[in-house]
Motif scaffolding. Structure first.
Motif, mmCIF file in Angstrom:
data_model
loop_
_atom_site.group_PDB
_atom_site.id
_atom_site.type_symbol
_atom_site.label_atom_id
_atom_site.label_comp_id
_atom_site.label_asym_id
_atom_site.label_seq_id
_atom_site.Cartn_x
_atom_site.Cartn_y
_atom_site.Cartn_z
ATOM 1 N N GLU A 154 0.849 -1.074 -0.059
ATOM 2 C CA GLU A 154 -0.001 -0.037 -0.028
ATOM 3 C C GLU A 154 0.936 1.245 -0.089
ATOM 4 O O GLU A 154 0.723 2.213 -0.758
ATOM 5 C CB GLU A 154 -0.838 0.154 1.154
ATOM 6 C CG GLU A 154 -1.829 -1.147 1.341
ATOM 7 C CD GLU A 154 -1.364 -2.301 2.108
ATOM 8 O OE1 GLU A 154 -1.950 -3.189 2.708
ATOM 9 O OE2 GLU A 154 -0.056 -2.318 2.350
ATOM 10 N N THR A 200 1.317 4.096 -3.329
ATOM 11 C CA THR A 200 0.626 5.351 -3.222
ATOM 12 C C THR A 200 1.957 6.688 -2.636
ATOM 13 O O THR A 200 1.726 7.704 -2.270
ATOM 14 C CB THR A 200 -0.074 5.678 -1.854
ATOM 15 O OG1 THR A 200 0.385 5.035 -0.658
ATOM 16 C CG2 THR A 200 -1.431 4.781 -2.362
ATOM 17 N N ARG A 230 -6.325 0.237 3.452
ATOM 18 C CA ARG A 230 -6.307 1.582 3.019
ATOM 19 C C ARG A 230 -5.951 2.508 4.030
ATOM 20 O O ARG A 230 -5.778 3.771 3.716
ATOM 21 C CB ARG A 230 -7.760 1.990 2.348
ATOM 22 C CG ARG A 230 -7.863 1.306 0.923
ATOM 23 C CD ARG A 230 -9.277 1.333 0.226
ATOM 24 N NE ARG A 230 -10.144 0.561 0.903
ATOM 25 C CZ ARG A 230 -11.181 0.222 0.239
ATOM 26 N NH1 ARG A 230 -11.751 0.783 -0.882
ATOM 27 N NH2 ARG A 230 -12.368 -0.664 0.963
ATOM 28 N N TYR A 235 -1.807 4.253 3.276
ATOM 29 C CA TYR A 235 -1.540 5.262 2.188
ATOM 30 C C TYR A 235 -0.492 6.242 2.687
ATOM 31 O O TYR A 235 -0.285 6.779 3.734
ATOM 32 C CB TYR A 235 -2.866 6.052 1.862
ATOM 33 C CG TYR A 235 -3.685 5.449 1.081
ATOM 34 C CD1 TYR A 235 -3.902 3.832 1.093
ATOM 35 C CD2 TYR A 235 -4.461 5.930 0.133
ATOM 36 C CE1 TYR A 235 -4.790 3.267 0.203
ATOM 37 C CE2 TYR A 235 -5.437 5.400 -0.679
ATOM 38 C CZ TYR A 235 -5.610 3.750 -0.685
ATOM 39 O OH TYR A 235 -6.365 3.309 -1.591
ATOM 40 N N SER A 252 -0.188 8.979 0.484
ATOM 41 C CA SER A 252 -0.727 10.147 -0.367
ATOM 42 C C SER A 252 -2.082 9.874 -0.555
ATOM 43 O O SER A 252 -2.486 8.635 -0.368
ATOM 44 C CB SER A 252 0.094 10.576 -1.556
ATOM 45 O OG SER A 252 -0.006 9.508 -2.541
ATOM 46 N N ASN A 260 -3.788 10.127 -3.190
ATOM 47 C CA ASN A 260 -3.942 9.351 -4.663
ATOM 48 C C ASN A 260 -2.775 8.846 -5.087
ATOM 49 O O ASN A 260 -1.632 9.128 -4.599
ATOM 50 C CB ASN A 260 -4.251 10.521 -5.553
ATOM 51 C CG ASN A 260 -5.439 11.055 -5.356
ATOM 52 O OD1 ASN A 260 -6.619 10.671 -5.233
ATOM 53 N ND2 ASN A 260 -5.450 12.283 -5.419
ATOM 54 N N SER A 261 -2.819 7.381 -5.693
ATOM 55 C CA SER A 261 -1.562 6.791 -6.189
ATOM 56 C C SER A 261 -1.181 7.923 -7.350
ATOM 57 O O SER A 261 -1.683 8.522 -7.906
ATOM 58 C CB SER A 261 -1.979 5.603 -6.782
ATOM 59 O OG SER A 261 -0.908 4.773 -7.340
ATOM 60 N N GLN A 262 0.352 7.565 -7.174
ATOM 61 C CA GLN A 262 1.286 8.393 -8.192
ATOM 62 C C GLN A 262 1.856 7.324 -9.252
ATOM 63 O O GLN A 262 2.191 7.992 -10.223
ATOM 64 C CB GLN A 262 2.308 9.031 -7.285
ATOM 65 C CG GLN A 262 1.930 9.751 -5.904
ATOM 66 C CD GLN A 262 0.884 10.955 -6.162
ATOM 67 O OE1 GLN A 262 0.944 11.471 -7.299
ATOM 68 N NE2 GLN A 262 0.265 11.510 -5.155
ATOM 69 N N LEU A 298 -8.140 2.399 -8.139
ATOM 70 C CA LEU A 298 -7.201 3.455 -8.307
ATOM 71 C C LEU A 298 -6.975 3.937 -9.820
ATOM 72 O O LEU A 298 -6.163 4.902 -9.879
ATOM 73 C CB LEU A 298 -5.797 3.151 -7.586
ATOM 74 C CG LEU A 298 -5.866 3.097 -6.135
ATOM 75 C CD1 LEU A 298 -4.395 2.442 -5.801
ATOM 76 C CD2 LEU A 298 -6.124 4.094 -5.516
ATOM 77 N N LYS A 347 5.641 12.052 2.016
ATOM 78 C CA LYS A 347 5.178 10.946 2.492
ATOM 79 C C LYS A 347 4.496 11.329 3.652
ATOM 80 O O LYS A 347 4.877 12.067 4.528
ATOM 81 C CB LYS A 347 5.809 9.650 2.579
ATOM 82 C CG LYS A 347 6.502 9.462 1.413
ATOM 83 C CD LYS A 347 7.774 8.329 1.610
ATOM 84 C CE LYS A 347 7.111 7.079 2.317
ATOM 85 N NZ LYS A 347 8.428 5.766 2.387
#
Length: 362
Positions: free
Chosen positions: A38, A42, A65, A68, A70, A72-74, A101, A176
């Motif tokens: 996870e 992210t 979840r 995370y 962030s 949103n995932s990058q 995602l 992060k």
């Protein structure tokens, strides 16, 4: 659905698609992480990257979840050998998570052969596509990866992470969440600013210390940030993490080099030079300092990687500046590196004490 992972050198790895069905291209990174999937997906450091996980089966305990790094995932895509549909304690399965995602994925890939190929030929661009003809390979070769990765992940608006202790300004290069958690545990009153914040904007916040966070991309793509470090380091204690530490090095006439075997692993041994102590810490970097230039600089090496001898930590000889290339916030990975935050706080307190003594004499 049959899909293909195509490398820019023309090598093709077939597999089965899952997640988003879009075509994606990015820098292929081999991750040896066994846990913390996870956090890996992210992590803002993965902006522009396709992550290939070498673990044989992924998602055996589901996805939590709450882990995370962030909102949103990058990352641009994920490559795996196989996945489990397991879920534990209301978690979600890995494939459903990747689909939610909107990340393209490809599974049933020979990740062992892929890892060996990258080890022999170095990191390169790759695409997840529906075809693997010559036209597709030509497209990958012609594509230039964007140099503005930090701009894409840095906060657009400053925001606080309030507490009652030392005031820390964090230059967000790809911050992060776990860094904020560690500072909160130490009562630090943090303010997070855009990577392009001016000297005046930073000084107006009256920080006790400044952190340049980890982040994605080539440090040489951030010349203005390097210039700001050269000014700020004269007046403030500074900690660099990951990309931040490389920028500190460049600001002080050191040179960096691309690792032949990049470090993307959640538990890699690092030795503290002064004590010989071994720590197991998370790594997520493709660059390191060129050892030929350290001897003529004002830095001493504080940490080295046990596996290949590369530099993992530096400290300035007379300015209150320190940096680590590994990720002390431990997300994922062991917590051995937490001491870096304690050392930085001690460094700030030492500077404040010295300033207090000087003010008494003036």
């Amino acid at each position: 659905m049959k899909r293909y992972l195509i490398l820019e050198d023309g090598t093709v790895f077939p597999g089965d698609g899952f997640g988003s069905s879009i075509i994606t291209t990015g820098q292929l990174v081999i991750s040896n992480n066994r846990t913390g999937i996870e956090q890996s997906v992210t992590d803002p450091n993965t902006e522009g990257q396709i992550i290939a996980f070498t673990i044989p089966s992924i998602g055996n305990s589901g996805i939590n979840r709450d882990f995370y790094e962030s909102i949103n995932s990058q990352c641009k895509g994920v490559v795996i050998g196989s996945s489990s549909l397991s879920t534990v304690n209301n978690s979600i399965s890995f494939e459903k998570w990747i689909t939610s995602l909107k990340i393209p994925g490809i599974k049933n890939v020979d990740v062992r052969a892929l890892s060996k190929h990258i080890a022999e030929h170095g990191e390169m661009k790759a695409s997840i596509m529906d075809t693997h003809d010559e036209h597709a390979i030509d497209q990958i070769k012609a594509l230039v990866l964007p140099p503005d990765l930090v701009k894409r992940v840095s906060t657009r608006q400053s925001y606080p992470n309030p507490n009652i202790g030392l005031k820390i300004v964090i230059i967000d290069l790809g911050l992060k969440y776990s860094i904020l958690r560690q500072l909160s545990y130490r009562d630090c009153n943090s303010i997070i600013v855009n990577y392009n914040a001016t000297i005046e904007e930073i000084e107006n916040l009256h920080p006790d210390g400044i952190i340049f966070s980890n982040g994605p991309g080539d440090p040489k793509d951030l010349p203005k940030t390097i210039e700001r470090i050269q000014i700020l380091q004269k007046d403030y204690p500074i900690l660099g993490i990951g990309l931040g530490s490389l920028l500190i090095a460049l600001a002080n006439d050191c040179q960096i080099t691309h690792l032949p075997q990049p470090h993307h692993e959640s538990s890699l041994a690092v030795k503290e030079v002064a004590s010989g102590k071994i720590d197991f810490v998370n790594h997520n970097h493709s660059y390191t300092l060129d050892q030929k230039y350290i001897g003529s600089s004002d830095f001493i090496v504080t940490n080295i990687c046990v596996a290949d001898g590369t530099i993992e930590g530096i400290r300035h000889e007379y300015l209150p500046i320190m940096g680590v290339l590994f990720e002390p916030e431990a997300a994922p990975g062991p917590t051995d590196g937490y001491y870096v935050f304690d050392e930085f706080i001690d460094l700030i307190e030492s500077v404040k004490q010295q300033e207090g003594i000087r003010s008494q004499w003036n």
